[in-house]
Design an enzyme around this catalytic site. Structure first.
Site, short mmCIF file in Angstrom:
data_model
loop_
_atom_site.label_atom_id
_atom_site.label_comp_id
_atom_site.label_asym_id
_atom_site.label_seq_id
_atom_site.Cartn_x
_atom_site.Cartn_y
_atom_site.Cartn_z
N THR A 16 9.50 11.25 3.14
CA THR A 16 10.03 10.04 2.06
C THR A 16 10.01 10.98 0.78
OG1 THR A 16 8.76 8.20 0.76
CG2 THR A 16 7.41 9.75 2.21
N ASP A 17 10.85 10.18 -0.24
CA ASP A 17 10.67 10.66 -1.38
C ASP A 17 9.39 10.78 -2.26
OD1 ASP A 17 11.00 8.17 -2.10
OD2 ASP A 17 12.40 8.11 -3.50
N GLU A 18 8.62 9.67 -1.70
CA GLU A 18 7.11 9.48 -2.25
C GLU A 18 6.31 10.86 -2.49
OE1 GLU A 18 5.02 6.14 -1.59
OE2 GLU A 18 6.70 4.78 -1.55
N TYR A 39 -0.75 6.80 1.64
CA TYR A 39 0.46 6.83 2.39
C TYR A 39 1.09 7.93 1.87
CZ TYR A 39 5.38 6.11 3.19
OH TYR A 39 6.81 6.28 3.50
N LYS A 62 2.15 11.09 4.46
CA LYS A 62 3.31 11.55 4.83
C LYS A 62 3.54 12.93 4.24
CE LYS A 62 6.54 9.62 6.32
NZ LYS A 62 6.88 9.55 7.83
O1 DAU Z 1 10.37 5.84 -1.73
C1 DAU Z 1 10.51 5.54 -0.21
C2 DAU Z 1 9.32 4.53 0.13
O2 DAU Z 1 9.50 3.45 -0.40
C3 DAU Z 1 9.12 4.54 1.46
O3 DAU Z 1 8.64 5.90 1.86
C4 DAU Z 1 7.90 3.52 2.01
O4 DAU Z 1 7.63 3.40 3.30
C5 DAU Z 1 8.36 2.19 1.07
O5 DAU Z 1 7.46 1.34 1.38
C6 DAU Z 1 8.59 2.41 -0.10
O6 DAU Z 1 7.46 2.54 -0.87
P1 DAU Z 1 7.38 1.65 -2.28
O7 DAU Z 1 5.95 1.41 -2.54
O8 DAU Z 1 8.32 1.88 -3.37
O9 DAU Z 1 7.82 0.13 -1.63
P2 DAU Z 1 7.34 -1.37 -1.84
O10 DAU Z 1 8.41 -2.04 -1.24
O11 DAU Z 1 5.94 -1.45 -1.47
O12 DAU Z 1 7.58 -1.55 -3.32
C7 DAU Z 1 8.75 -1.38 -3.93
C8 DAU Z 1 8.55 -1.63 -5.38
O13 DAU Z 1 8.20 -2.99 -5.73
C9 DAU Z 1 7.18 -0.77 -6.15
O14 DAU Z 1 7.42 -0.29 -7.47
C10 DAU Z 1 5.93 -1.84 -6.09
C11 DAU Z 1 6.70 -3.03 -6.19
N1 DAU Z 1 6.16 -4.52 -5.61
C12 DAU Z 1 6.15 -4.28 -4.28
C13 DAU Z 1 5.65 -5.14 -3.64
C14 DAU Z 1 5.21 -5.28 -2.05
C15 DAU Z 1 5.79 -5.44 -6.31
O15 DAU Z 1 6.10 -5.40 -7.49
N2 DAU Z 1 5.55 -6.39 -5.81
C16 DAU Z 1 5.04 -6.45 -4.34
O16 DAU Z 1 4.78 -7.61 -3.99
#
Ligand code: DAU
Length: 341
Positions: free
Chosen positions: A123-125, A147, A151
């Protein structure tokens, strides 16, 4: 090729399995069917003559060894992972186990079986929060959540197998992926399904964090391309080139659904929240891959998919998910405010 795909019942895994079958490969799908693994994602290919499903964990050494022996795999693509940052904050141990130890088991059994190609989906993270510019594959790894740290562990463990054993490993580091069949704990499917039900959308912090959005079909095309054409021991970034602030994505999907912006609530931020990810994909483009789906088209189609597939996500949101949602958002939403202040 005969390929062992792990985590093939998950979001990215299931799209990848379908793609590989379409392109003439034989696929064995090993999946533990934990909370986000779902065989309904592969209903259309379950009787495909070149497809075998095996239920089990990548940490199960004997099972992995026997699958590799029985099906004489030419390659392994490891999609199996705990993937949600928020869950890693609640239960970090599960992430170290699957994403580091599980990857180690797979690598070792694949090496012993003489597999000719191993792709680790990373992942880019792993680059951490990138305030400006774009991460290249040689950049220092600086993961900041349980996480992304797990990774990163799997990622560098895979690369060590090339350095130490000349075991032909390739690693992909993909950006934020979206599309049909994504478990609704992630930002885009959570916000779409909440909005369909006129529920509040919990936007973390100031909502100005930035992500680079990649359509799942483009991500899978990138994985397949690296698997077939990547240089052993090399890492390839995969990004969609669609950098957006979270609040803009939330407003865009509400507009597609015809729902009001007042559904958006600013809630307490994620601890250690990475502000921005952005990857430089020049290396993979030189190898011949390009993303094909614009974010506007991809998001619209994804909204449409969730609108027309309630029978897929409603059972998910009413099961284990309810307790998770309450723990994650209950208090946050009670202390929230709208975007207009
Ligand atoms: O960058 C790649 C990664 O992207 C993957 O390796 C991960 O598996 C994947 O979960 C994702 O990580 P993020 O933490 O960026 O994804 P997430 O969908 O949880 O959140 C995207 C953005 O939205 C992040 O800045 C947090 C924000 N968010 C997320 C949730 C679930 C909110 O503001 N509210 C929320 O309820």
């Amino acid at each position: 090729m005969r390929i062992l795909v792990t985590g093939g019942a998950g979001f990215i895994g299931s799209h990848l399995v379908r793609r590989l079958l379409r392109n003439g490969h034989f696929v064995v799908n090993l999946d533990a069917l934990k909370y986000s693994g779902n065989l309904a994602n592969l209903e259309d290919v379950k009787s495909h003559p070149h497809y075998v499903f095996a239920h089990g964990d990548i940490c199960d050494q004997n099972l992995v060894a026997s699958l590799l022996k029985e099906h004489a795999q030419d390659g392994v693509i490891n999609c199996a992972a705990e993937t949600h940052v928020d869950r890693s904050i609640l239960d970090p141990g599960a992430f170290a186990k699957t994403d580091v130890v599980g990857t180690g088991v797979l690598l070792e059994e694949a090496r012993k079986a003489g597999v000719s190609r191993f792709l680790q989906v990373s992942t880019d993270e792993v680059y951490g929060s990138v305030e400006s510019g774009h991460s290249t594959e040689d950049d220092r790894l600086a993961p900041r959540s349980p996480y992304s740290a797990s990774k990163a562990g799997g990622d560098v463990l895979a690369l060590s197998y090339w350095t130490t054993y000349q075991f032909p490993v390739v690693v992909t580091r993909g950006s934020n992926t979206y599309g049909p069949n994504q478990y609704p704990e992630k930002f885009i499917p959570l916000f779409i399904t909440n909005a369909i039900d006129d529920q509040l959308l919990p936007l973390y912090g100031d909502g100005r964090q930035r992500r680079d959005w990649l359509a799942v079909e483009d991500h899978c095309a990138g994985i397949e391309h690296v698997f077939l054409h990547g240089q052993p021991g090399e890492v390839y970034n995969i990004g969609g080139g669609n950098e957006r602030a979270n609040i803009d994505v939330a407003e865009q999907l509400l507009a597609y659904l015809g729902k009001p912006k007042s559904l958006i609530r600013l809630v307490q931020d994620r601890p250690g929240h990475d502000r921005r990810y952005a990857v430089d994909c020049a290396k993979l483009k030189r190898l011949g891959w390009r993303p094909a789906v614009s974010f506007e088209r991809g998001l619209k189609e994804t909204v449409e998919w969730y609108r027309t597939h309630e029978s897929w996500w409603r059972p998910i949101k009413s099961g284990e998910f309810r307790a998770y949602y309450e723990a994650q958002y209950g208090k946050r939403l009670s202390g929230s405010r709208g975007v207009m202040g």
